[in-house]
Motif scaffolding. Structure first.
Motif, PDB file in Angstrom:
ATOM      1  N   ARG A 195      -2.753 -23.099  62.404  1.00 44.07           N
ATOM      2  CA  ARG A 195      -1.598 -23.464  61.577  1.00 44.07           C
ATOM      3  C   ARG A 195      -2.057 -24.021  60.239  1.00 44.07           C
ATOM      4  O   ARG A 195      -3.163 -24.557  60.115  1.00 44.07           O
ATOM      5  CB  ARG A 195      -0.726 -24.493  62.303  1.00 44.07           C
ATOM      6  CG  ARG A 195      -0.177 -23.973  63.640  1.00 44.07           C
ATOM      7  CD  ARG A 195       0.640 -25.027  64.374  1.00 44.07           C
ATOM      8  NE  ARG A 195       1.110 -24.530  65.659  1.00 44.07           N
ATOM      9  CZ  ARG A 195       2.249 -23.868  65.837  1.00 44.07           C
ATOM     10  NH1 ARG A 195       3.049 -23.646  64.792  1.00 44.07           N
ATOM     11  NH2 ARG A 195       2.594 -23.447  67.041  1.00 44.07           N
ATOM     12  N   ASN A 196      -1.156 -23.908  59.245  1.00 45.96           N
ATOM     13  CA  ASN A 196      -1.458 -24.482  57.935  1.00 45.96           C
ATOM     14  C   ASN A 196      -1.052 -25.954  57.915  1.00 45.96           C
ATOM     15  O   ASN A 196      -0.591 -26.503  58.923  1.00 45.96           O
ATOM     16  CB  ASN A 196      -0.792 -23.690  56.811  1.00 45.96           C
ATOM     17  CG  ASN A 196       0.729 -23.711  56.908  1.00 45.96           C
ATOM     18  OD1 ASN A 196       1.326 -24.561  57.597  1.00 45.96           O
ATOM     19  ND2 ASN A 196       1.376 -22.779  56.210  1.00 45.96           N
ATOM     20  N   SER A 197      -1.207 -26.592  56.759  1.00 44.93           N
ATOM     21  CA  SER A 197      -0.945 -28.029  56.667  1.00 44.93           C
ATOM     22  C   SER A 197       0.517 -28.378  56.935  1.00 44.93           C
ATOM     23  O   SER A 197       0.830 -29.506  57.314  1.00 44.93           O
ATOM     24  CB  SER A 197      -1.356 -28.554  55.291  1.00 44.93           C
ATOM     25  OG  SER A 197      -0.669 -27.850  54.265  1.00 44.93           O
ATOM     26  N   ALA A 198       1.433 -27.414  56.742  1.00 44.46           N
ATOM     27  CA  ALA A 198       2.848 -27.648  57.021  1.00 44.46           C
ATOM     28  C   ALA A 198       3.201 -27.374  58.481  1.00 44.46           C
ATOM     29  O   ALA A 198       4.351 -27.542  58.886  1.00 44.46           O
ATOM     30  CB  ALA A 198       3.709 -26.778  56.107  1.00 44.46           C
ATOM     31  N   LEU A 201       2.637 -21.437  61.838  1.00 40.85           N
ATOM     32  CA  LEU A 201       1.678 -20.669  62.618  1.00 40.85           C
ATOM     33  C   LEU A 201       1.074 -19.547  61.778  1.00 40.85           C
ATOM     34  O   LEU A 201       1.798 -18.732  61.195  1.00 40.85           O
ATOM     35  CB  LEU A 201       2.357 -20.082  63.854  1.00 40.85           C
ATOM     36  CG  LEU A 201       1.455 -19.290  64.812  1.00 40.85           C
ATOM     37  CD1 LEU A 201       0.436 -20.208  65.470  1.00 40.85           C
ATOM     38  CD2 LEU A 201       2.299 -18.585  65.866  1.00 40.85           C
ATOM     39  N   LYS A 202      -0.239 -19.487  61.676  1.00 49.68           N
ATOM     40  CA  LYS A 202      -0.943 -18.427  60.969  1.00 49.68           C
ATOM     41  C   LYS A 202      -1.387 -17.323  61.924  1.00 49.68           C
ATOM     42  O   LYS A 202      -1.287 -16.141  61.606  1.00 49.68           O
ATOM     43  CB  LYS A 202      -2.162 -19.000  60.237  1.00 49.68           C
ATOM     44  CG  LYS A 202      -1.834 -20.104  59.240  1.00 49.68           C
ATOM     45  CD  LYS A 202      -1.029 -19.595  58.069  1.00 49.68           C
ATOM     46  CE  LYS A 202      -1.828 -18.649  57.211  1.00 49.68           C
ATOM     47  NZ  LYS A 202      -1.063 -18.173  56.028  1.00 49.68           N
ATOM     48  N   SER A 203      -1.899 -17.698  63.080  1.00 43.92           N
ATOM     49  CA  SER A 203      -2.292 -16.709  64.077  1.00 43.92           C
ATOM     50  C   SER A 203      -2.393 -17.371  65.439  1.00 43.92           C
ATOM     51  O   SER A 203      -2.659 -18.569  65.545  1.00 43.92           O
ATOM     52  CB  SER A 203      -3.623 -16.036  63.695  1.00 43.92           C
ATOM     53  OG  SER A 203      -4.651 -16.990  63.614  1.00 43.92           O
ATOM     54  N   LYS A 204      -2.144 -16.556  66.462  1.00 43.75           N
ATOM     55  CA  LYS A 204      -2.268 -17.012  67.845  1.00 43.75           C
ATOM     56  C   LYS A 204      -3.145 -15.999  68.578  1.00 43.75           C
ATOM     57  O   LYS A 204      -2.812 -14.808  68.633  1.00 43.75           O
ATOM     58  CB  LYS A 204      -0.909 -17.131  68.517  1.00 43.75           C
ATOM     59  CG  LYS A 204      -0.996 -17.603  69.976  1.00 43.75           C
ATOM     60  CD  LYS A 204       0.381 -17.645  70.645  1.00 43.75           C
ATOM     61  CE  LYS A 204       1.196 -18.811  70.120  1.00 43.75           C
ATOM     62  NZ  LYS A 204       2.445 -18.988  70.922  1.00 43.75           N
ATOM     63  N   LEU A 205      -4.268 -16.476  69.121  1.00 44.96           N
ATOM     64  CA  LEU A 205      -5.260 -15.603  69.717  1.00 44.96           C
ATOM     65  C   LEU A 205      -5.547 -16.013  71.156  1.00 44.96           C
ATOM     66  O   LEU A 205      -5.333 -17.173  71.536  1.00 44.96           O
ATOM     67  CB  LEU A 205      -6.555 -15.640  68.893  1.00 44.96           C
ATOM     68  CG  LEU A 205      -6.391 -15.417  67.392  1.00 44.96           C
ATOM     69  CD1 LEU A 205      -7.715 -15.624  66.676  1.00 44.96           C
ATOM     70  CD2 LEU A 205      -5.858 -14.022  67.106  1.00 44.96           C
TER      71      LEU A 205
END
Length: 415
Positions: A195-198, A201-205
Motif C-alpha cells: 500500500r501507499n502512504s494513504a 492498495l498497490k498490489s496483492k500477491l
C-alpha cells in the motif's frame, strides 16, 4: 485390572517444552505381593525415542489388591529432541518458504506394567497397555503463564511464533522471517498486500505453502526476502503490472496467512512493515531464539561501541644475562597465550510497552547469531554465534543496555 491414568497432558494439547509434562499412573497387584513397576515407551512421530522404567513411589494397601502409584515428568525427554538451528535462516537472501515437522513433537507415551507372577517375580504384562498422545513445541513458560499453548493450537486463533509488535519497519537489506504453527491440514497461503502512504492498495500477491498439519511454517518477510520472492499468484495490482512486490509507491506492506477455503481472509495475525529506503545506520543484524522456539530479528540501528577485552595468565622469568645490568639477574613479567572477547555494546531506549515484553526475550535468549560479512570474504553474508551478556533492562525507564561477544575467542600466539 487395567492401568489407570489419573493425570496427564491434554491429549489434544500443544505444550511448551520447558513446562512440566506430568503423569500420574496407577495399577494394582494382589495384596502383599511385590509392588508393580511401570514401563513407558516414548515415541515421537511413531519412532521410539526411549523406554523408561519407574518403581512405584507409593503403595496404598487394600483388599484384595494394593494400589501402586507412579509419578513421572517427561519434559527433559522432550527438550533434548529439539534442534532449533534447523529453523535458522540458511540462505539469508532467499525467499525461504519451508515447513518443519522436526520442531513440533508428536509424543506418544505407551504405558505397560511389570507385575509379580506366581513366584512373586516381576514380569511384563503385555495384555494391558494404555497410551497418551500430545504435542510439544520448543517454547519456554514464564511465570503466570499456562503451559498449554492455546492460541497457537487452534486454527481460528493461529498466531505467529513471536511476540514482536505487529507494526514495525524494514530496510531493503533486511532478512527477517515469520513462523507460524499449522495444527491441521489447512492449505496455507502467505498473502502480501502493498500500500501507499494513504493506505491505497498497490498490489496483492500470494505465495503457496505445503498443506501439512502439525508443522511450523516459515516465510521470509524482510524487504530483502520479499525482493527475492517468486510469487505464485497476483491477486490484484495497481501501478505494477508485473506484481513485483515493493513498488516505488509502496510505503508499507502487510503479511498474513490465509487458507484456500477463505480466499485472502486472514487466519493469522497481520504483520505490517514500513519500508525505509534511506541509508540507515544498521550496523549489526541479530537473529535470536525467542520464547516460542522460533527466530526473531533485531537490527542494531544505533552505532555500537566495539570492544576487545583481553585476558591472560602472567608469569615471571629470569632476564637473560645479556639483558641484565651488572651482575644482578632481574625477573621480568611475561604474558602467556592471550585470549580476548570481541564484541560490542548496545543501548536501546524509548521502546513501547509491547516492544519491552519482546525485548526481554532477547535479554535472556539462550541462542543468538549475528549476520555480517566475513572478514576474509567481503560481499558475502554469514551467521556467527554470539553470546548476550551483562544486560540491564530497566522496565520503568524503557532502557535496555546489553553487551554482545562473539562465541569464539580471539587467541594470540604463545610467547
Amino acid at each position: 485390572m487395567a492401568i489407570v491414568i489419573n493425570f496427564a497432558p491434554d491429549g489434544g494439547g500443544l505444550y511448551a517444552a520447558y513446562a512440566s509434562q506430568f503423569f500420574e499412573v496407577q495399577d494394582t497387584v494382589p495384596t502383599g505381593q511385590t509392588p508393580a513397576a511401570l514401563q513407558v515407551a516414548v515415541k515421537n512421530n511413531g519412532n521410539l525415542v526411549e523406554t523408561l522404567y519407574y518403581p512405584a513411589i507409593e503403595v496404598i494397601t487394600g483388599s484384595p489388591d494394593d494400589t501402586c502409584i507412579f509419578r513421572l515428568d517427561l519434559k527433559e525427554i522432550a527438550q533434548r529432541l529439539f534442534t532449533p538451528t534447523l529453523l535458522l535462516p540458511g540462505v539469508l537472501a532467499g525467499s525461504h518458504n519451508q515447513t518443519f515437522n522436526s520442531e513440533v513433537l508428536s509424543l506418544n507415551c505407551d504405558f505397560q506394567t511389570w507385575k509379580p507372577n506366581g513366584d512373586n517375580l516381576l514380569v511384563l504384562d503385555p495384555a494391558v497397555e494404555s497410551s497418551v498422545a500430545y504435542r510439544v513445541i520448543n517454547a519456554v513458560v514464564y511465570m503466570n503463564e499456562e503451559p498449554q499453548m492455546g492460541p497457537y493450537k487452534y486454527a481460528i486463533e493461529r498466531k505467529f511464533l513471536t511476540n514482536k509488535p505487529l507494526h514495525g519497519w524494514t530496510d531493503l537489506p533486511a532478512n527477517e522471517f515469520l513462523y507460524v504453527f499449522n495444527p491441521d491440514d489447512t492449505d496455507f497461503y502467505w498473502i502480501f498486500e502493498f500500500r501507499n502512504s494513504a493506505g491505497t492498495l498497490k498490489s496483492k500477491l500470494r505465495v503457496n505453502n505445503t498443506n501439512q498439519d502439525n508443522r511450523i511454517m516459515s516465510k521470509g518477510v524482510g524487504a530483502a526476502n520479499v525482493l527475492a520472492t517468486s510469487w505464485d499468484a497476483v491477486i490484484s495490482t495497481d501501478g505494477d503490472p508485473n506484481g513485483n512486490g515493493i513498488v516505488p509507491g509502496a510505503a508499507y506492506y502487510e503479511v498474513y496467512g490465509s487458507s484456500a477455503t477463505s480466499g485472502a481472509t486472514p487466519i493469522t495475525d497481520v504483520r505490517r512493515y514500513y519500508v525505509r529506503r534511506d541509508n540507515m545506520c544498521v550496523t549489526y543484524r541479530i537473529h535470536f531464539l525467542n520464547k516460542l522456539g522460533a527466530w526473531d530479528y533485531f537490527p542494531v540501528t544505533s552505532e555500537p561501541n566495539d570492544m576487545l577485552t583481553p585476558s591472560n595468565d602472567g608469569y615471571e622469568t629470569t632476564m637473560p644475562e645479556s639483558f641484565s645490568e651488572g651482575s644482578t639477574r632481574a625477573h621480568v613479567r611475561n604474558r602467556g597465550q592471550v585470549r580476548a572477547d570481541e564484541g560490542f555494546e548496545v543501548e536501546v531506549a524509548g521502546f513501547s510497552p509491547k516492544a519491552a515484553l519482546w525485548l526481554q526475550e532477547l535479554a535472556i535468549s539462550s541462542k543468538a547469531f549475528i549476520e555480517m560479512e566475513p572478514r576474509d570474504n567481503p560481499g558475502q553474508t554469514r551467521l556467527y554465534p554470539i553470546v548476550i551478556r551483562n544486560s540491564q533492562f530497566n522496565k520503568s525507564e524503557r532502557n535496555f543496555k546489553f553487551e554482545v561477544v562473539f562465541s569464539r575467542e580471539v587467541i594470540s600466539q604463545r610467547s
